[in-house]
Design an enzyme around this catalytic site. Structure first.
Site, PDB file in Angstrom:
ATOM      1  N   ARG A  59       0.841  -1.207   0.000  1.00  0.00           N
ATOM      2  CA  ARG A  59       0.000   0.000   0.000  1.00  0.00           C
ATOM      3  C   ARG A  59       0.874   1.253   0.000  1.00  0.00           C
ATOM      4  O   ARG A  59       0.574   2.224  -0.692  1.00  0.00           O
ATOM      5  CB  ARG A  59      -0.915   0.017   1.232  1.00  0.00           C
ATOM      6  CG  ARG A  59      -1.835  -1.157   1.360  1.00  0.00           C
ATOM      7  CD  ARG A  59      -2.938  -1.151   0.347  1.00  0.00           C
ATOM      8  NE  ARG A  59      -3.835  -0.012   0.493  1.00  0.00           N
ATOM      9  CZ  ARG A  59      -4.591   0.438  -0.498  1.00  0.00           C
ATOM     10  NH1 ARG A  59      -4.526  -0.113  -1.680  1.00  0.00           N
ATOM     11  NH2 ARG A  59      -5.386   1.466  -0.320  1.00  0.00           N
ATOM     12  N   ASP A  94      -3.271   8.022   2.975  1.00  0.00           N
ATOM     13  CA  ASP A  94      -2.417   8.478   1.870  1.00  0.00           C
ATOM     14  C   ASP A  94      -2.030   9.937   2.144  1.00  0.00           C
ATOM     15  O   ASP A  94      -2.562  10.559   3.056  1.00  0.00           O
ATOM     16  CB  ASP A  94      -3.162   8.339   0.517  1.00  0.00           C
ATOM     17  CG  ASP A  94      -4.438   9.178   0.453  1.00  0.00           C
ATOM     18  OD1 ASP A  94      -5.530   8.607   0.224  1.00  0.00           O
ATOM     19  OD2 ASP A  94      -4.357  10.415   0.640  1.00  0.00           O
ATOM     20  N   HIS A 109      -6.234   8.252  11.380  1.00  0.00           N
ATOM     21  CA  HIS A 109      -5.950   6.812  11.282  1.00  0.00           C
ATOM     22  C   HIS A 109      -4.492   6.544  10.938  1.00  0.00           C
ATOM     23  O   HIS A 109      -4.148   5.427  10.565  1.00  0.00           O
ATOM     24  CB  HIS A 109      -6.862   6.162  10.226  1.00  0.00           C
ATOM     25  CG  HIS A 109      -8.283   6.063  10.682  1.00  0.00           C
ATOM     26  ND1 HIS A 109      -9.313   5.752   9.828  1.00  0.00           N
ATOM     27  CD2 HIS A 109      -8.856   6.236  11.901  1.00  0.00           C
ATOM     28  CE1 HIS A 109     -10.452   5.738  10.503  1.00  0.00           C
ATOM     29  NE2 HIS A 109     -10.207   6.041  11.762  1.00  0.00           N
ATOM     30  N   CYS A 136      15.415   1.293  13.154  1.00  0.00           N
ATOM     31  CA  CYS A 136      14.716   2.555  13.438  1.00  0.00           C
ATOM     32  C   CYS A 136      15.697   3.713  13.218  1.00  0.00           C
ATOM     33  O   CYS A 136      16.841   3.647  13.721  1.00  0.00           O
ATOM     34  CB  CYS A 136      14.231   2.544  14.891  1.00  0.00           C
ATOM     35  SG  CYS A 136      13.761   4.177  15.524  1.00  0.00           S
ATOM     36  N   GLY A 175     -16.766  11.807   1.069  1.00  0.00           N
ATOM     37  CA  GLY A 175     -16.205  10.529   0.616  1.00  0.00           C
ATOM     38  C   GLY A 175     -16.044   9.497   1.704  1.00  0.00           C
ATOM     39  O   GLY A 175     -15.059   8.744   1.708  1.00  0.00           O
ATOM     40  N   SER A 177     -18.227   6.448   4.127  1.00  0.00           N
ATOM     41  CA  SER A 177     -19.483   5.671   4.199  1.00  0.00           C
ATOM     42  C   SER A 177     -20.204   5.873   5.523  1.00  0.00           C
ATOM     43  O   SER A 177     -21.353   5.510   5.688  1.00  0.00           O
ATOM     44  CB  SER A 177     -19.164   4.177   4.024  1.00  0.00           C
ATOM     45  OG  SER A 177     -18.286   3.763   5.080  1.00  0.00           O
ATOM     46  N   ASN A 201     -20.786  13.206  -1.225  1.00  0.00           N
ATOM     47  CA  ASN A 201     -20.458  11.788  -1.340  1.00  0.00           C
ATOM     48  C   ASN A 201     -21.067  11.223  -2.620  1.00  0.00           C
ATOM     49  O   ASN A 201     -22.023  11.783  -3.163  1.00  0.00           O
ATOM     50  CB  ASN A 201     -20.999  11.026  -0.113  1.00  0.00           C
ATOM     51  CG  ASN A 201     -20.234   9.734   0.132  1.00  0.00           C
ATOM     52  OD1 ASN A 201     -19.022   9.738   0.269  1.00  0.00           O
ATOM     53  ND2 ASN A 201     -20.960   8.627   0.145  1.00  0.00           N
ATOM     54  N   LEU A 202     -20.510  10.086  -3.075  1.00  0.00           N
ATOM     55  CA  LEU A 202     -21.042   9.495  -4.315  1.00  0.00           C
ATOM     56  C   LEU A 202     -22.499   9.087  -4.136  1.00  0.00           C
ATOM     57  O   LEU A 202     -23.308   9.177  -5.052  1.00  0.00           O
ATOM     58  CB  LEU A 202     -20.179   8.269  -4.682  1.00  0.00           C
ATOM     59  CG  LEU A 202     -20.379   7.691  -6.073  1.00  0.00           C
ATOM     60  CD1 LEU A 202     -20.010   8.731  -7.129  1.00  0.00           C
ATOM     61  CD2 LEU A 202     -19.532   6.437  -6.280  1.00  0.00           C
ATOM     62  N   ALA A 219     -16.538  13.037  -6.114  1.00  0.00           N
ATOM     63  CA  ALA A 219     -15.910  14.112  -5.321  1.00  0.00           C
ATOM     64  C   ALA A 219     -15.250  15.159  -6.213  1.00  0.00           C
ATOM     65  O   ALA A 219     -15.290  16.359  -5.910  1.00  0.00           O
ATOM     66  CB  ALA A 219     -14.885  13.502  -4.373  1.00  0.00           C
TER      67      ALA A 219
HETATM   68  N1  APR Z   1     -16.536  10.494  -4.955  1.00  0.00           N
HETATM   69  C1  APR Z   1     -17.192  10.636  -3.767  1.00  0.00           C
HETATM   70  N2  APR Z   1     -17.455   9.599  -2.929  1.00  0.00           N
HETATM   71  C2  APR Z   1     -17.036   8.379  -3.310  1.00  0.00           C
HETATM   72  C3  APR Z   1     -16.358   8.140  -4.537  1.00  0.00           C
HETATM   73  C4  APR Z   1     -16.114   9.266  -5.362  1.00  0.00           C
HETATM   74  N3  APR Z   1     -15.477   9.142  -6.530  1.00  0.00           N
HETATM   75  N4  APR Z   1     -16.092   6.807  -4.620  1.00  0.00           N
HETATM   76  C5  APR Z   1     -16.588   6.233  -3.496  1.00  0.00           C
HETATM   77  N5  APR Z   1     -17.159   7.176  -2.722  1.00  0.00           N
HETATM   78  C6  APR Z   1     -17.809   6.996  -1.426  1.00  0.00           C
HETATM   79  C7  APR Z   1     -18.562   5.699  -1.290  1.00  0.00           C
HETATM   80  O1  APR Z   1     -19.897   5.877  -1.729  1.00  0.00           O
HETATM   81  C8  APR Z   1     -18.494   5.464   0.209  1.00  0.00           C
HETATM   82  O2  APR Z   1     -19.568   6.099   0.878  1.00  0.00           O
HETATM   83  O3  APR Z   1     -16.789   6.961  -0.474  1.00  0.00           O
HETATM   84  C9  APR Z   1     -17.198   6.156   0.626  1.00  0.00           C
HETATM   85  C10 APR Z   1     -16.082   5.169   0.933  1.00  0.00           C
HETATM   86  O4  APR Z   1     -16.481   4.409   2.039  1.00  0.00           O
HETATM   87  P1  APR Z   1     -15.484   3.324   2.663  1.00  0.00           P
HETATM   88  O5  APR Z   1     -14.937   2.482   1.554  1.00  0.00           O
HETATM   89  O6  APR Z   1     -16.191   2.701   3.812  1.00  0.00           O
HETATM   90  O7  APR Z   1     -14.254   4.208   3.198  1.00  0.00           O
HETATM   91  P2  APR Z   1     -14.214   5.091   4.504  1.00  0.00           P
HETATM   92  O8  APR Z   1     -15.553   5.661   4.830  1.00  0.00           O
HETATM   93  O9  APR Z   1     -13.088   6.045   4.341  1.00  0.00           O
HETATM   94  O10 APR Z   1     -13.822   4.005   5.634  1.00  0.00           O
HETATM   95  C11 APR Z   1     -13.600   4.512   6.914  1.00  0.00           C
HETATM   96  O11 APR Z   1     -12.852   2.355   7.645  1.00  0.00           O
HETATM   97  O12 APR Z   1     -11.727   0.426   7.285  1.00  0.00           O
HETATM   98  C12 APR Z   1     -11.658   1.646   7.920  1.00  0.00           C
HETATM   99  O13 APR Z   1      -9.665   2.736   8.441  1.00  0.00           O
HETATM  100  C13 APR Z   1     -10.515   2.454   7.381  1.00  0.00           C
HETATM  101  O14 APR Z   1     -10.403   4.858   7.252  1.00  0.00           O
HETATM  102  C14 APR Z   1     -11.180   3.729   6.885  1.00  0.00           C
HETATM  103  C15 APR Z   1     -12.515   3.718   7.592  1.00  0.00           C
END
Ligand code: APR
Length: 235
Positions: A59, A94, A109, A136, A175, A177, A201-202, A219
């Site tokens: 990663r 990232d 995180h 280290c 962005g 969930s 959000n998407l 986004a």
């Molecule tokens: N533009 C906007 N939103 C987007 C896009 C896009 N191009 N692509 C995906 N999404 C949205 C999806 O609809 C979803 O709601 O981004 C969200 C991604 O959700 P997750 O994959 O669950 O990621 P995240 O919410 O960052 O997860 C939170 O979970 O596993 C842990 O530590 C990990 O930081 C992470 C945390």
């Protein structure tokens, strides 16, 4: 927007998705390729350090081949031009917010480009691999782990985050969930503390019921449009 001075923005994997970085819970997303329990917990690291180190080496290398997208650039412009308080709390590990030019970024995180020494507790910037157990940079011990908050560990700088939420006039969730706490609870905290709330959000997130306004789309479109609404067109 006239009475808005203090903005807190929460970003998740969706803001980096159009840069080619997998989100976690989409079809074929990161957690579909790996069981969380196998790679993102302290127990996993204890049980099979090589598997965990290889996962994060992959990663760490992958994100260095990606570039910030228009959403990162729009947020960096907002950071540079917004005269009031602004904090970008990111769940992402990232460095695309920083590479886009954002400065007021808090990685709750952790970060792929940081390593944490379990011997001396120092954190160091790191772009290479860990599988060979390198020394280290501070104490020389071969005791480096990814500086990533694993499931079951406490996210970083929660006090700073809650202090910012207390003062926020506007909370924007981008962005994410809304599947993982404590980040998923910030929108409710912000609303109950008096902030206006916006979701970009998407698709509707699990927290969408707590927002005053939700705009759904990629986004690179919805974030850029929102920033332009606030700041006007880029000069
Ligand atoms: N533009 C906007 N939103 C987007 C896009 C896009 N191009 N692509 C995906 N999404 C949205 C999806 O609809 C979803 O709601 O981004 C969200 C991604 O959700 P997750 O994959 O669950 O990621 P995240 O919410 O960052 O997860 C939170 O979970 O596993 C842990 O530590 C990990 O930081 C992470 C945390």
């Amino acid at each position: 927007m006239s009475d808005i001075r203090k903005i807190v923005i929460l970003t998740g994997a969706g803001v980096s998705s159009e840069s080619g970085i997998d989100t976690f819970r989409a079809e074929g997303g990161l957690w579909e390729q790996h069981r969380v329990e196998d790679v993102a917990t302290p127990e996993a690291f204890e049980r099979d350090p090589d598997l965990v180190l290889r996962f994060y080496d992959m990663r760490r290398e992958a994100i260095q081949t990606k570039a910030p997208n228009a959403a990162h650039l729009a947020l960096a412009r907002l950071d540079a031009e917004w005269a009031g308080d602004l904090l970008i709390v990111t769940q992402n590990v990232d460095d695309l917010h920083e590479r886009a030019g954002a400065r007021r970024v808090l990685h709750m995180h952790g970060e792929h480009l940081s390593v944490w020494c379990t011997a001396c507790d120092a954190r160091s910037r790191w772009t290479e691999t860990l599988i060979e157990r390198p020394p280290c940079p501070e104490c020389g011990e071969p005791a480096l782990r990814p500086d990533i908050v694993w499931f079951g560990e406490m996210p970083y700088r929660m006090d700073d985050i809650f202090a910012a939420l207390e003062d926020a006039d506007l909370f924007v969730s981008i962005g994410t969930s809304g599947a993982v706490y404590p980040a998923a609870g910030f929108v409710r905290n912000a609303r109950e503390l008096g902030a206006a709330t916006l979701e970009l959000n998407l698709e509707p997130s699990q927290g969408t019921g707590w927002v005053d306004e939700a705009r759904h789309g990629p986004a690179t479109q919805v974030v850029s449009d929102w920033v332009e609404e606030i700041l006007g067109p880029p000069r």
